[in-house]
Enzyme design. Structure first.
Site, short mmCIF file in Angstrom:
data_model
loop_
_atom_site.label_atom_id
_atom_site.label_comp_id
_atom_site.label_asym_id
_atom_site.label_seq_id
_atom_site.Cartn_x
_atom_site.Cartn_y
_atom_site.Cartn_z
N CYS A 139 32.04 30.70 58.45
CA CYS A 139 32.76 31.94 58.12
C CYS A 139 33.39 32.54 59.36
O CYS A 139 32.73 32.74 60.37
CB CYS A 139 31.78 32.93 57.49
SG CYS A 139 32.50 34.55 57.21
N SER B 109 25.96 33.93 47.94
CA SER B 109 26.52 32.85 48.75
C SER B 109 25.45 31.79 48.92
O SER B 109 24.64 31.85 49.86
CB SER B 109 26.94 33.41 50.12
OG SER B 109 28.02 34.28 49.94
N PHE B 110 25.42 30.83 48.04
CA PHE B 110 24.32 29.87 47.99
C PHE B 110 24.56 28.71 48.96
O PHE B 110 23.80 28.50 49.88
CB PHE B 110 24.14 29.39 46.55
CG PHE B 110 22.73 29.00 46.25
CD1 PHE B 110 21.72 29.94 46.30
CD2 PHE B 110 22.40 27.69 45.96
CE1 PHE B 110 20.39 29.59 46.04
CE2 PHE B 110 21.07 27.32 45.71
CZ PHE B 110 20.09 28.27 45.76
N HIS B 111 25.60 27.94 48.70
CA HIS B 111 26.19 27.00 49.66
C HIS B 111 25.37 25.77 50.06
O HIS B 111 25.89 24.91 50.77
CB HIS B 111 26.63 27.71 50.95
CG HIS B 111 27.58 28.86 50.76
ND1 HIS B 111 28.59 28.85 49.83
CD2 HIS B 111 27.67 30.06 51.38
CE1 HIS B 111 29.27 29.99 49.89
NE2 HIS B 111 28.72 30.75 50.81
N SER C 181 28.96 40.52 46.51
CA SER C 181 28.53 39.22 47.01
C SER C 181 27.60 39.40 48.20
O SER C 181 27.90 40.11 49.14
CB SER C 181 29.76 38.41 47.44
OG SER C 181 29.36 37.19 48.04
N CYS D 165 27.00 33.03 59.51
CA CYS D 165 27.20 31.83 58.70
C CYS D 165 28.21 30.95 59.43
O CYS D 165 29.27 31.42 59.83
CB CYS D 165 27.68 32.22 57.30
SG CYS D 165 26.51 33.35 56.50
N CYS E 57 30.28 41.28 61.11
CA CYS E 57 29.07 40.96 60.34
C CYS E 57 27.99 40.57 61.32
O CYS E 57 28.26 39.85 62.28
CB CYS E 57 29.36 39.82 59.37
SG CYS E 57 28.02 39.50 58.20
N GLU F 276 39.86 44.44 57.03
CA GLU F 276 40.92 43.94 56.15
C GLU F 276 40.52 44.11 54.69
O GLU F 276 39.34 44.02 54.33
CB GLU F 276 41.21 42.47 56.48
CG GLU F 276 41.80 42.34 57.86
CD GLU F 276 42.09 40.91 58.28
OE1 GLU F 276 42.95 40.73 59.14
OE2 GLU F 276 41.44 39.99 57.78
N CYS G 223 39.22 33.63 51.34
CA CYS G 223 37.79 33.87 51.57
C CYS G 223 37.37 33.36 52.93
O CYS G 223 37.61 32.21 53.28
CB CYS G 223 36.94 33.06 50.60
SG CYS G 223 36.99 33.61 48.97
N GLY H 228 31.82 41.54 56.17
CA GLY H 228 30.52 42.20 56.21
C GLY H 228 29.57 41.81 55.10
O GLY H 228 29.96 41.19 54.11
N GLU H 229 28.31 42.17 55.30
CA GLU H 229 27.26 41.90 54.31
C GLU H 229 26.96 43.23 53.61
O GLU H 229 26.32 44.12 54.20
CB GLU H 229 26.02 41.33 55.01
CG GLU H 229 24.76 41.30 54.18
CD GLU H 229 24.95 40.67 52.81
OE1 GLU H 229 25.33 39.49 52.72
OE2 GLU H 229 24.70 41.36 51.80
N CYS I 129 39.67 42.84 47.07
CA CYS I 129 38.53 42.35 47.86
C CYS I 129 38.34 43.33 49.02
O CYS I 129 39.22 43.47 49.86
CB CYS I 129 38.86 40.95 48.37
SG CYS I 129 37.57 40.24 49.40
N ASN J 220 38.02 27.20 53.37
CA ASN J 220 39.26 27.68 53.98
C ASN J 220 39.13 27.56 55.48
O ASN J 220 38.26 28.18 56.08
CB ASN J 220 39.53 29.14 53.58
CG ASN J 220 39.78 29.25 52.09
OD1 ASN J 220 40.59 28.51 51.54
ND2 ASN J 220 39.07 30.15 51.43
#
Ligand code: SAH
Ligand code: SF4
Length: 396
Positions: A145, A253-255, A231, A142, A138, A118, A373, A199-200, A131, A330
């Site tokens: 996600c 992506s700290f989180h 990112s 996480c 991936c 996407e 996201c 994906g990363e 984006c 989200n």
């Protein structure tokens, strides 16, 4: 709370006559200048003409968005015939396009092998951000996600990454008329790129790098390196390479503010923990000559959103030119978390701002079409694997 406002959604099914072929002539889309030069050399373009031919062709493909060799009118007829006999110019296929009530467009894109990714276009005042995805699924898992519940199928090629930018420009009607320049028609509709789709990106480094070099090239799509944000979840060894070989802006992506919590939210933390990650980030701005690093921080109710977390985050950021992007979680079907309340998010932001960090709260876009996201996931991916299964496959 519900993530689905009642809003009209339109969906066109776009049929593109030619399917992305898996075999056939080599595709020129996605080749770097050096690679395209080699390709031209291989079909007999004489050395002394190479530079000119390459520049002309590059301009047709990336400045004017032309995909029919016959329409490249300033090229000699026999050269056009050579190109058509040896190469194709092909983008991935747009299977469907959904438009959110807020103008966000989500493209479902089919790539060779029948896989789908996407791509999301987010219009904003005076600018527009695309984006893009770098992998099908991936390998990382996480826990908040949606993409992380989809197993990795494969890395995208450079052509498929550049292709997402080109198909969005097609849809937005943003290629200048052949023979004209890009610039004077006001702000660009597609002015920024974020590598924040599926994906990363740093697990597909070479293809992402090559694709960004094509997109940044000043004689083509010409998006400057400060208009591109990559990112990463924290693939530490590739962060220095991102600075030296791409030079774009970096988001991380700290989180979480402790390793115990980050290990759960962003499991790659078990391989490179907060300290290792921060060390690599300290070197980034200087190495890339870029601005602040964006720390993405998803706000999860009762998990990572206390005042103490905010203060700990301030401590960790010390010495790093940073801004914090607070992302209200989200939700997606079956998600194990809830979004923090607006009051909690604001209180968290206030602590960061008082410490001198810009900390905008990201407005979710395109929620009604599952384009926000972390909500992306191939529509055909029905199989939900268990976390344990995904982790075993990823070797975590
Ligand atoms: N793999 C890369 C880039 C894609 S994700 C990375 O992890 O950085 C883009 C951003 O959306 C990341 O910060 C990611 O952590 C965040 N995200 C993922 N799922 C989300 C969700 N459900 N709600 C809000 N943000 C999410
Ligand atoms: Fe992969 Fe990024 Fe999602 Fe983590 S947040 S699972 S790294 S796409």
């Amino acid at each position: 709370m519900t993530a689905t406002p009642a809003a009209p959604v339109t969906q066109d099914v776009v049929t593109i006559p030619r399917r992305a072929s898996e075999e056939g002539l080599p595709n020129l889309v996605g080749l770097t200048r050096a690679q395209m030069r080699e390709a031209l050399l291989a079909v007999g373009v004489p050395e002394r003409q190479l530079k000119m031919r390459l520049n002309q062709l590059w301009q047709w493909i990336y400045h004017w968005g032309v995909r029919d060799f016959a329409a490249m009118t300033n090229l000699a007829k026999d050269f056009r015939a050579t190109l058509a006999a040896n190469f194709r110019l092909e983008l991935p296929e747009v299977v469907s396009r959904q438009v959110s009530a807020d103008g966000t467009r989500k493209y479902l894109v089919r790539i060779a092998g029948g896989h789908e990714v996407e791509t999301v276009y987010i219009p904003e005042e005076g600018r527009g951000t695309l984006c893009i995805s770098s992998q099908v699924g991936c390998t990382l898992t996480c826990s908040f996600c949606h993409t992380g519940t989809q197993r990795l199928v494969r890395n995208l090629t450079a052509a498929e990454i550049v292709g997402q930018v080109m198909l969005a420009r097609d849809d937005l009607g943003e290629w200048p008329e052949p023979g004209t320049g890009t610039g004077d028609a006001g702000p660009r509709l597609l002015s920024n790129i974020v590598l924040m789709g599926m994906g990363e990106p740093l697990y597909n480094f070479e293809n992402v790098r090559d694709a960004m070099l094509v997109v940044m090239d000043g004689e083509g799509i010409a998006l400057g390196r400060r208009r591109i944000t990559l990112s990463t979840s924290g693939v530490v060894p590739e962060i220095a390479r991102t600075a030296s070989e791409i030079g774009c802006l970096l988001a991380v992506s700290f989180h979480a503010t402790t390793d115990a919590v980050r290990d759960v939210l962003v499991p790659i933390n078990k391989r490179w923990n907060i300290e290792a990650l921060l060390e690599s980030l300290r070197a980034y701005p200087k190495a890339s000559n870029s601005e602040r690093i964006t720390f993405e921080y998803v706000m999860l109710d009762g998990v990572n959103d206390t005042d103490e977390d905010a203060r700990r985050l301030v401590g960790l950021l010390d010495g790093i030119p940073a801004k914090v992007n607070l992302i209200p979680f989200n939700e997606w079907p079956g998600a194990p978390y809830r979004r923090s309340s607006n009051n909690r998010i604001r209180a968290f932001a206030t602590i960061l701002m008082q410490a001198g960090y810009a900390s905008p709260i990201r407005t979710p876009r395109g929620e009604d079409i599952m384009a926000a996201c972390g909500q992306l996931k191939s529509a055909t991916e029905r199989e939900r694997k268990s976390r344990r299964q995904i982790e075993a496959e990823a070797g975590l």
